[in-house]
Design a protein around this motif. Sequence first.
Motif, PDB file in Angstrom:
ATOM      1  N   GLU A   1      -1.205 -20.194  31.787  1.00 34.65           N
ATOM      2  CA  GLU A   1      -0.796 -21.229  30.834  1.00 34.65           C
ATOM      3  C   GLU A   1       0.243 -20.688  29.859  1.00 34.65           C
ATOM      4  OE1 GLU A   1      -1.441 -24.427  30.836  1.00 34.65           O
ATOM      5  OE2 GLU A   1      -2.491 -24.071  32.724  1.00 34.65           O
ATOM      6  N   LEU A   2       0.034 -19.440  29.417  1.00 35.23           N
ATOM      7  CA  LEU A   2       1.011 -18.843  28.509  1.00 35.23           C
ATOM      8  C   LEU A   2       2.363 -18.713  29.188  1.00 35.23           C
ATOM      9  CD1 LEU A   2       1.715 -17.476  25.838  1.00 35.23           C
ATOM     10  CD2 LEU A   2       0.871 -15.317  26.800  1.00 35.23           C
ATOM     11  N   LYS A   3       2.338 -18.327  30.464  1.00 33.92           N
ATOM     12  CA  LYS A   3       3.596 -18.189  31.208  1.00 33.92           C
ATOM     13  C   LYS A   3       4.288 -19.548  31.336  1.00 33.92           C
ATOM     14  CE  LYS A   3       6.050 -15.173  33.648  1.00 33.92           C
ATOM     15  NZ  LYS A   3       6.533 -13.899  33.120  1.00 33.92           N
ATOM     16  N   ARG A   4       3.469 -20.570  31.605  1.00 35.28           N
ATOM     17  CA  ARG A   4       4.040 -21.912  31.727  1.00 35.28           C
ATOM     18  C   ARG A   4       4.634 -22.355  30.394  1.00 35.28           C
ATOM     19  NH1 ARG A   4      -0.170 -24.183  33.687  1.00 35.28           N
ATOM     20  NH2 ARG A   4       0.392 -23.818  35.854  1.00 35.28           N
ATOM     21  N   SER A   5       3.939 -22.036  29.305  1.00 36.52           N
ATOM     22  CA  SER A   5       4.455 -22.392  27.982  1.00 36.52           C
ATOM     23  C   SER A   5       5.730 -21.626  27.673  1.00 36.52           C
ATOM     24  CB  SER A   5       3.395 -22.097  26.913  1.00 36.52           C
ATOM     25  OG  SER A   5       2.242 -22.869  27.109  1.00 36.52           O
ATOM     26  N   ARG A   6       5.756 -20.355  28.061  1.00 33.12           N
ATOM     27  CA  ARG A   6       6.968 -19.568  27.845  1.00 33.12           C
ATOM     28  C   ARG A   6       8.150 -20.164  28.609  1.00 33.12           C
ATOM     29  NH1 ARG A   6       4.887 -13.408  28.913  1.00 33.12           N
ATOM     30  NH2 ARG A   6       3.668 -13.084  27.006  1.00 33.12           N
ATOM     31  N   GLU A   7       7.881 -20.500  29.875  1.00 29.40           N
ATOM     32  CA  GLU A   7       8.962 -21.059  30.681  1.00 29.40           C
ATOM     33  C   GLU A   7       9.441 -22.381  30.108  1.00 29.40           C
ATOM     34  OE1 GLU A   7       7.232 -21.254  34.515  1.00 29.40           O
ATOM     35  OE2 GLU A   7       7.460 -19.102  34.937  1.00 29.40           O
ATOM     36  N   GLN A   8       8.472 -23.201  29.640  1.00 26.62           N
ATOM     37  CA  GLN A   8       8.853 -24.473  29.045  1.00 26.62           C
ATOM     38  C   GLN A   8       9.669 -24.240  27.780  1.00 26.62           C
ATOM     39  OE1 GLN A   8       5.567 -26.845  27.725  1.00 26.62           O
ATOM     40  NE2 GLN A   8       6.822 -28.633  27.275  1.00 26.62           N
ATOM     41  N   LEU A   9       9.189 -23.311  26.960  1.00 26.98           N
ATOM     42  CA  LEU A   9       9.906 -23.026  25.724  1.00 26.98           C
ATOM     43  C   LEU A   9      11.266 -22.405  26.027  1.00 26.98           C
ATOM     44  CD1 LEU A   9       9.834 -23.030  22.657  1.00 26.98           C
ATOM     45  CD2 LEU A   9       8.778 -20.769  22.740  1.00 26.98           C
ATOM     46  N   HIS A  10      11.309 -21.551  27.040  1.00 30.20           N
ATOM     47  CA  HIS A  10      12.574 -20.940  27.447  1.00 30.20           C
ATOM     48  C   HIS A  10      13.568 -22.014  27.880  1.00 30.20           C
ATOM     49  CE1 HIS A  10      15.386 -18.882  30.206  1.00 30.20           C
ATOM     50  NE2 HIS A  10      15.219 -17.842  29.398  1.00 30.20           N
ATOM     51  N   PHE A  11      13.077 -22.992  28.659  1.00 27.70           N
ATOM     52  CA  PHE A  11      13.956 -24.073  29.102  1.00 27.70           C
ATOM     53  C   PHE A  11      14.392 -24.921  27.913  1.00 27.70           C
ATOM     54  CE2 PHE A  11      14.875 -28.338  30.600  1.00 27.70           C
ATOM     55  CZ  PHE A  11      15.735 -28.099  31.667  1.00 27.70           C
ATOM     56  N   LEU A  12      13.412 -25.274  27.050  1.00 27.12           N
ATOM     57  CA  LEU A  12      13.748 -26.093  25.882  1.00 27.12           C
ATOM     58  C   LEU A  12      14.710 -25.369  24.958  1.00 27.12           C
ATOM     59  CD1 LEU A  12      10.240 -27.584  25.022  1.00 27.12           C
ATOM     60  CD2 LEU A  12      12.194 -28.788  26.041  1.00 27.12           C
ATOM     61  N   ALA A  13      14.566 -24.039  24.884  1.00 32.15           N
ATOM     62  CA  ALA A  13      15.436 -23.266  23.999  1.00 32.15           C
ATOM     63  C   ALA A  13      16.865 -23.214  24.514  1.00 32.15           C
ATOM     64  CB  ALA A  13      14.889 -21.848  23.832  1.00 32.15           C
ATOM     65  N   GLN A  14      17.052 -23.371  25.823  1.00 27.74           N
ATOM     66  CA  GLN A  14      18.378 -23.242  26.407  1.00 27.74           C
ATOM     67  C   GLN A  14      18.943 -24.563  26.919  1.00 27.74           C
ATOM     68  OE1 GLN A  14      18.204 -20.012  29.364  1.00 27.74           O
ATOM     69  NE2 GLN A  14      19.330 -18.823  27.853  1.00 27.74           N
ATOM     70  N   HIS A  15      18.144 -25.612  26.879  1.00 23.03           N
ATOM     71  CA  HIS A  15      18.599 -26.878  27.426  1.00 23.03           C
ATOM     72  C   HIS A  15      18.355 -28.012  26.437  1.00 23.03           C
ATOM     73  CE1 HIS A  15      18.267 -24.397  31.044  1.00 23.03           C
ATOM     74  NE2 HIS A  15      19.101 -25.231  31.622  1.00 23.03           N
ATOM     75  N   ASP A  16      19.198 -28.982  26.544  1.00 25.54           N
ATOM     76  CA  ASP A  16      19.056 -30.194  25.746  1.00 25.54           C
ATOM     77  C   ASP A  16      17.866 -30.981  26.273  1.00 25.54           C
ATOM     78  OD1 ASP A  16      19.854 -32.324  23.935  1.00 25.54           O
ATOM     79  OD2 ASP A  16      20.489 -33.378  25.750  1.00 25.54           O
TER      80      ASP A  16
END
Length: 761
Positions: free
Chosen positions: A326-341
Amino acid sequence: MTTAADQPVTDLGSPFEIPDEELRTRALLALRQGRFDLAEKLLVGKDVDQAALVESLRIYQAELEIQNEELQRSYHQTQGALSRFMAFFNSLPMPELVVDGQGLVKEANEEARRLFGLRDTAFHQYFFVRLIDEPHRGPVIQALSQLRPDEPIDLHELRFRTKRNEVFIGDLHMVALPSEEDEGRRLLCAVVDRTEAVLQREALRESRERYRVIAEFSSDWEYWIGPDGRYRYVSPACTRLTGYPSAAFVADADLFRRLLHPDDRRHWERHLEAHLGDESGGIAPLELRIRHLDGHEHWIEHSCTPVFGESGDFLGRRGVNRDITELKRSREQLHFLAQHDALTGLPNRSLFRQRLEEAIPRTIRRGGETALLFLDLDRFKTVNDTLGHPVGDLLLKQVAARLMQSVRASDTVARLGGDEFVVISEDVQEPNDAAILAKRLLDLFATPFDVEGRELFLSLSIGIGIYPLDGADADTLIRHADIAMYRAKAAGRNGFRFFDPEMSEGAAERLRLEQELRNALLHNELMLEYQPQVSLPGGELCGVEVLCRWDHPRLGLLSPGHFLPLAHDIGVIDQLDLWVLEHACAQVAAWDRGGFTVPRLAVNLSVHRIQGDDVPEQIESILARTDLDPRRLELELTEASLMGSPTGTIANLERLGGLGIGLAVDDFGTGCSSLACIKHLAIRRLKIDRSFIERLMTRSDDEAIVQAVIGLARSLGLAVLAEGVETAAQAELLIREGCDEAQGYFFSKAVGPEELASRYC
């Protein structure tokens, strides 16, 4: 056979009737037996040889004296032996007691008297079993009755009770002592205090039991691998993550490796090669994918540490596999949100900047040019204001889709925010290629957009900058393409313009500002204001952020955004940073002297400044001169500055952290931070960028980013501060989401030192 001399002398017959020799013998015997009256009676009236009698008496006296000396010598030897034995008996470090056949204590050494509280004159009438706690007396009484010579009895871990009613645990050793018939039976009882050993053993047992309970009920998969690489212990949590029981891993040491994702097995094998036989600590955690028996995968974080025995022997490694799916999924989501509109899914400003800076070196290597197109939607604000934000959002999504259809796969389309988009087109052979792309985009927008049954027409204004013709670096190229876009708008919209050097309006004004900024520090034209940072929900002052203003003699009061980029460009940013830091620290010290305490001072530090070799010494020197506790200083670094930080920068941040100085990530969410870097540098605080807070009540995607940042910070044990809070609704939403602190106009704008003190003092 007995002789006459052994027989007792009797008073038989008259001495005149007894022969002289026998009479003399009897008289001597009577004397030896102390029967002086009988000897006198035997000798009266009888003509006895007095000389012979005296001689016999003298011999007898000599024999008595010899016997007496032997008795005295034997007595002294016996007393010496007894004294030595008693000294040895009393010096024994363990309690020793002599008990008679009735169980009474007859003798006790000093340790026994001390431990059991026995007095020298009283313990002789004290029953030994009374020194033992009642539940343990039965085995002792039975052992006392069964004790035989040459057959000692040992009873282990009995509970003894002193006369002061204190309980201790000890082993009892009992042995029968040789004794005279008139003394009766004697037993020696030795007590060995085992209290500490028993307590340690019990504590160890309880510790093992607690560890077993924790390990077996923990969601983490714990294990112990021996020096031979085989599992000694595997906790039951392995079944949840793999579907296999603990026994399967103990029986098959290679099972874990086989369950790993094929791409991760090599990482695991290198880890084993490097660390399985290594007795040093400091093994870095490893993130791996592991396959469950039912086919799905979990992400786990593997970490381990060496185990050593009491003698220093290497016993293997204990480790844990923690489920971080779950943490990895959250990181990936946050990583995407941090780099994408979040609305369009296109790269955002941060990722656009990263790709542009990556494109420039590639262009240099390959030759050719790279085109940067700045796109602005003409009159989009009218659509948004007329039809509402929901319709505007749908329109922006369709715009993004059309732009993606019109470019090559190698090109980048990004949304900078609002109605601004950019296109990076690499491998452009000549400027006309960029013009062709711009025309294609304009033609694409000639077709109306269908949004919820409405036909909406949009046009584009496009500004084009060519690398390296219009800028040798990303900043210059962006600025020139932006200027060209505004020129396209000024020319009537729905068109494109290439950058022309003549478009750089204000070049002379810029040179003048550069010189004035260089003189601003010398002329004391800079001033500091402080914006409160408050706790949520209470609103208590928890810190201030220092902001630098320029009191320009011609232009009036200028905010940092008007002159900090210029300070970067002309190379005075380092000098400016140190000036702000020292004067802010001095102000905090002045507040302290006036009875007003500011818990924390937040100071922005430029990337260039933090990379300096001497920055730790300079900051430490400023703290020493201003007498400010380093723990009250917090340096704010932009999220972008943490990306790809060189080794020297990381080392500087670690040294500053070692001084107690706090580190915070400013504008968090606008870039792509390395979470490992944040964890490694012991960042204390994440500051949510004001751009997300501004749209918090109108954009669900921005609210999702804020929630993700707060959740990430909570999982990492970091505090969260929201910047740019301007309304009560924003503050209430942040409180509901669990944000720790905030700053913004809703609480207070940046004010001078006197006004701040008057508000919160």
